[in-house]
Design a protein around this motif. Structure first.
Motif, PDB file in Angstrom:
ATOM      1  N   THR B 137     -34.723  21.508  16.934  1.00 21.19           N
ATOM      2  CA  THR B 137     -35.672  22.325  17.669  1.00 21.19           C
ATOM      3  C   THR B 137     -35.951  23.678  17.009  1.00 21.19           C
ATOM      4  O   THR B 137     -36.762  24.441  17.512  1.00 21.19           O
ATOM      5  CB  THR B 137     -35.141  22.594  19.089  1.00 21.19           C
ATOM      6  OG1 THR B 137     -33.816  23.103  18.975  1.00 21.19           O
ATOM      7  CG2 THR B 137     -35.150  21.323  19.892  1.00 21.19           C
ATOM      8  N   VAL B 138     -35.268  23.973  15.911  1.00 24.62           N
ATOM      9  CA  VAL B 138     -35.538  25.249  15.229  1.00 24.62           C
ATOM     10  C   VAL B 138     -36.849  25.113  14.480  1.00 24.62           C
ATOM     11  O   VAL B 138     -37.033  24.183  13.689  1.00 24.62           O
ATOM     12  CB  VAL B 138     -34.391  25.603  14.260  1.00 24.62           C
ATOM     13  CG1 VAL B 138     -34.754  26.833  13.448  1.00 24.62           C
ATOM     14  CG2 VAL B 138     -33.109  25.844  15.038  1.00 24.62           C
ATOM     15  N   ARG B 139     -37.772  26.008  14.738  1.00 23.86           N
ATOM     16  CA  ARG B 139     -39.107  25.855  14.208  1.00 23.86           C
ATOM     17  C   ARG B 139     -39.275  26.663  12.919  1.00 23.86           C
ATOM     18  O   ARG B 139     -38.550  27.609  12.646  1.00 23.86           O
ATOM     19  CB  ARG B 139     -40.133  26.299  15.262  1.00 23.86           C
ATOM     20  CG  ARG B 139     -39.981  25.493  16.551  1.00 23.86           C
ATOM     21  CD  ARG B 139     -41.011  25.901  17.567  1.00 23.86           C
ATOM     22  NE  ARG B 139     -42.362  25.869  16.990  1.00 23.86           N
ATOM     23  CZ  ARG B 139     -43.320  26.681  17.409  1.00 23.86           C
ATOM     24  NH1 ARG B 139     -43.074  27.589  18.326  1.00 23.86           N
ATOM     25  NH2 ARG B 139     -44.516  26.596  16.886  1.00 23.86           N
ATOM     26  N   THR B 166     -39.548  33.466  -2.306  1.00 28.73           N
ATOM     27  CA  THR B 166     -40.153  34.650  -2.915  1.00 28.73           C
ATOM     28  C   THR B 166     -41.340  35.072  -2.080  1.00 28.73           C
ATOM     29  O   THR B 166     -41.543  34.610  -0.956  1.00 28.73           O
ATOM     30  CB  THR B 166     -40.613  34.337  -4.354  1.00 28.73           C
ATOM     31  OG1 THR B 166     -41.627  33.351  -4.302  1.00 28.73           O
ATOM     32  CG2 THR B 166     -39.460  33.822  -5.211  1.00 28.73           C
ATOM     33  N   ALA B 167     -42.142  35.946  -2.658  1.00 31.50           N
ATOM     34  CA  ALA B 167     -43.268  36.507  -1.902  1.00 31.50           C
ATOM     35  C   ALA B 167     -44.285  35.451  -1.518  1.00 31.50           C
ATOM     36  O   ALA B 167     -44.994  35.600  -0.518  1.00 31.50           O
ATOM     37  CB  ALA B 167     -43.952  37.599  -2.750  1.00 31.50           C
ATOM     38  N   SER B 168     -44.355  34.383  -2.286  1.00 32.95           N
ATOM     39  CA  SER B 168     -45.382  33.385  -2.016  1.00 32.95           C
ATOM     40  C   SER B 168     -44.841  32.186  -1.234  1.00 32.95           C
ATOM     41  O   SER B 168     -45.542  31.193  -1.084  1.00 32.95           O
ATOM     42  CB  SER B 168     -45.988  32.907  -3.340  1.00 32.95           C
ATOM     43  OG  SER B 168     -44.974  32.348  -4.143  1.00 32.95           O
ATOM     44  N   SER B 169     -43.593  32.292  -0.783  1.00 35.77           N
ATOM     45  CA  SER B 169     -43.006  31.144  -0.076  1.00 35.77           C
ATOM     46  C   SER B 169     -43.693  30.936   1.269  1.00 35.77           C
ATOM     47  O   SER B 169     -44.135  31.888   1.928  1.00 35.77           O
ATOM     48  CB  SER B 169     -41.507  31.391   0.145  1.00 35.77           C
ATOM     49  OG  SER B 169     -40.843  31.443  -1.101  1.00 35.77           O
ATOM     50  N   TRP B 170     -43.787  29.699   1.640  1.00 39.66           N
ATOM     51  CA  TRP B 170     -44.391  29.398   2.946  1.00 39.66           C
ATOM     52  C   TRP B 170     -43.552  28.358   3.675  1.00 39.66           C
ATOM     53  O   TRP B 170     -42.792  27.599   3.067  1.00 39.66           O
ATOM     54  CB  TRP B 170     -45.837  28.934   2.806  1.00 39.66           C
ATOM     55  CG  TRP B 170     -46.043  27.773   1.842  1.00 39.66           C
ATOM     56  CD1 TRP B 170     -46.313  27.867   0.521  1.00 39.66           C
ATOM     57  CD2 TRP B 170     -45.982  26.379   2.166  1.00 39.66           C
ATOM     58  NE1 TRP B 170     -46.421  26.636  -0.027  1.00 39.66           N
ATOM     59  CE2 TRP B 170     -46.233  25.693   0.963  1.00 39.66           C
ATOM     60  CE3 TRP B 170     -45.748  25.655   3.356  1.00 39.66           C
ATOM     61  CZ2 TRP B 170     -46.253  24.296   0.888  1.00 39.66           C
ATOM     62  CZ3 TRP B 170     -45.783  24.263   3.274  1.00 39.66           C
ATOM     63  CH2 TRP B 170     -46.028  23.592   2.052  1.00 39.66           C
ATOM     64  N   PHE B 171     -43.671  28.362   5.017  1.00 36.65           N
ATOM     65  CA  PHE B 171     -42.904  27.464   5.883  1.00 36.65           C
ATOM     66  C   PHE B 171     -43.880  26.624   6.705  1.00 36.65           C
ATOM     67  O   PHE B 171     -44.938  27.108   7.088  1.00 36.65           O
ATOM     68  CB  PHE B 171     -42.005  28.259   6.848  1.00 36.65           C
ATOM     69  CG  PHE B 171     -40.839  28.942   6.176  1.00 36.65           C
ATOM     70  CD1 PHE B 171     -41.032  30.101   5.442  1.00 36.65           C
ATOM     71  CD2 PHE B 171     -39.568  28.422   6.297  1.00 36.65           C
ATOM     72  CE1 PHE B 171     -39.960  30.728   4.842  1.00 36.65           C
ATOM     73  CE2 PHE B 171     -38.499  29.055   5.694  1.00 36.65           C
ATOM     74  CZ  PHE B 171     -38.694  30.207   4.963  1.00 36.65           C
ATOM     75  N   ALA B 172     -43.507  25.378   6.936  1.00 39.75           N
ATOM     76  CA  ALA B 172     -44.323  24.547   7.839  1.00 39.75           C
ATOM     77  C   ALA B 172     -43.393  23.594   8.596  1.00 39.75           C
ATOM     78  O   ALA B 172     -42.335  23.215   8.064  1.00 39.75           O
ATOM     79  CB  ALA B 172     -45.370  23.761   7.050  1.00 39.75           C
ATOM     80  N   GLY B 177     -37.536  18.419  10.140  1.00 34.47           N
ATOM     81  CA  GLY B 177     -37.056  19.789   9.954  1.00 34.47           C
ATOM     82  C   GLY B 177     -38.226  20.678   9.600  1.00 34.47           C
ATOM     83  O   GLY B 177     -39.213  20.706  10.325  1.00 34.47           O
ATOM     84  N   VAL B 178     -38.119  21.359   8.457  1.00 37.17           N
ATOM     85  CA  VAL B 178     -39.204  22.231   8.026  1.00 37.17           C
ATOM     86  C   VAL B 178     -39.532  21.904   6.574  1.00 37.17           C
ATOM     87  O   VAL B 178     -38.719  21.337   5.841  1.00 37.17           O
ATOM     88  CB  VAL B 178     -38.837  23.726   8.151  1.00 37.17           C
ATOM     89  CG1 VAL B 178     -38.633  24.100   9.612  1.00 37.17           C
ATOM     90  CG2 VAL B 178     -37.617  24.059   7.310  1.00 37.17           C
ATOM     91  N   THR B 179     -40.730  22.294   6.174  1.00 39.61           N
ATOM     92  CA  THR B 179     -41.127  22.169   4.771  1.00 39.61           C
ATOM     93  C   THR B 179     -41.256  23.579   4.206  1.00 39.61           C
ATOM     94  O   THR B 179     -41.939  24.436   4.787  1.00 39.61           O
ATOM     95  CB  THR B 179     -42.458  21.439   4.658  1.00 39.61           C
ATOM     96  OG1 THR B 179     -42.298  20.137   5.234  1.00 39.61           O
ATOM     97  CG2 THR B 179     -42.860  21.302   3.202  1.00 39.61           C
TER      98      THR B 179
END
Lengths: 110, 252
Positions: B137-139, B166-172, B177-179
């Motif tokens: 459930t952790v988003r 880094t500065a350009s990292s992104w989460f989805a 889980g997460v990407t």
């Protein structure tokens, strides 16, 4: 004979002692040597002529040296030292040549 | 030269052909002649040696002056050449120095930028945070919040389960889980951050902060401070396609 021995003794002494010529005497020593050579050749010629005399040789030897030295000294005082030195050397050289010619005639008959 | 005939008693002729008087002490005058000739030999040798030892003394004044001029001019030329060569040497030395300094500065900049851009593995004091998410459930937004908190607290290098952030990292969000930067990650999430461990820990633990948000999402957190942690994950940098350095931009 004694002259030859004396010459040898003098040369050997000069080689052994190796003195340094005082600065004041440096201009006069070559002139004195030339004058003495002139007297020596004159004496040799006189000897071959059969008219050699010790006293005359000694007087001419010393007076030659003295006069040549005086001329050069005078030239130095007048500011024409090198020129007068050349003149003395030329005159003495001519005399040495003429004496040498006489000696040659005596020795080789030619 | 043959020895004198002992009986010679003729009138002598000197080089100047002057007539001479009769001689008295022949032996003494013989010695005198020998002495004079010895003096001649002596003077001759001395003069020869003198000429050998000192060639300058036989030169005339004009020649000496000219020689002195030449020597002086030669000395001046040489000293000028020496000055030029010394200047050249100093120039070469300083240019070598400045090039070394520039190389050193460039190396340091490369290190700093490598750390910031995530292209270099780094190590240092920091924290590790393990986020256990049994229910899934952790988003991604919560984890992203955690990344921002770490940055705010001064973390210099951050790794999340093997991904360098880094500065350009992104989460989805993804199914299990997460990407992160296109790489799917599954719980448990292991954070590693290099920075002042105390500051990072305090920043994460504040009420309503990053760890509190994770716990609100249903995750469990475990934070540890370390003297030395290693961030070994690195990123490959893509060449910028559009941006080039501006011509007027300050160097560095």
């Amino acid at each position: 004979m004694i002259a030859v021995i004396g010459l040898l003794i003098g040369v050997v002494a000069g080689i052994l002692v190796q003195p340094t010529v005082p600065v004041q005497l440096q201009p006069y020593l070559p002139i004195a040597v030339i004058a003495a050579l002139d007297a020596l050749f004159g004496g040799l010629r006189a000897h071959l002529d059969g008219v050699f005399d010790d006293k005359v040789f000694a007087v001419s030897f010393l007076s030659n040296i003295l006069v040549a030295g005086l001329i050069v000294f005078l030239g130095d005082q007048l500011g024409v030292g090198p020129e007068l030195t050349t003149a003395v050397v030329v005159v003495l050289g001519i005399r040495i040549f003429s004496n040498a010619a006489s000696i040659r005639r005596h020795l080789f008959k030619a | 030269m043959s020895p004198e005939p002992p009986g010679e008693d003729l009138p002598a002729v000197d080089p100047e052909s002057k007539p001479a008087g009769p001689t008295a002490g022949r032996r003494r005058s013989h010695v005198l002649v020998g002495l004079l000739v010895a003096m001649l030999g002596f003077a001759l040798v001395v003069q020869l040696r003198q000429e050998e030892s000192d060639q300058l003394s036989s030169l005339r004044q004009d020649d000496l002056v000219r020689l002195l001029d030449e020597v002086t001019q030669r000395g001046d030329d040489l000293s000028r050449e020496q000055t030029a060569l010394l200047a050249q040497r100093a120039e070469l030395l300083s240019s070598g120095d400045s090039r070394r300094v520039a190389e050193e500065a460039a190396r340091q900049r490369a290190v700093v930028q490598g750390i910031l851009a995530g292209t270099l593995p780094v190590e240092g004091p920091g924290i590790t945070v393990t986020v256990v998410d049994l229910n899934g459930t952790v988003r991604a937004h919560t984890l992203y919040n955690m990344l921002q908190e770490l940055r705010n607290a001064g973390a210099e290098a951050i790794e999340l389960s093997g991904a360098r952030l880094t500065a350009s990292s992104w989460f989805a969000d993804s199914g299990t889980g997460v990407t992160v930067d296109g790489v799917p990650l599954a719980p448990p999430y292991r954070w590693t951050a290099i920075g002042d461990a105390q500051t990072l820990a305090v920043a994460l633990e504040i009420p309503g902060g990053a760890l509190a948000s994770i716990r609100n999402d249903g995750g469990q957190t475990a934070l540890e401070q370390h003297e030395l942690v290693q961030v070994t994950a690195v990123r490959e940098l893509a060449e910028p396609a559009f941006a080039t350095p501006a011509a007027t931009a300050p160097a560095g």
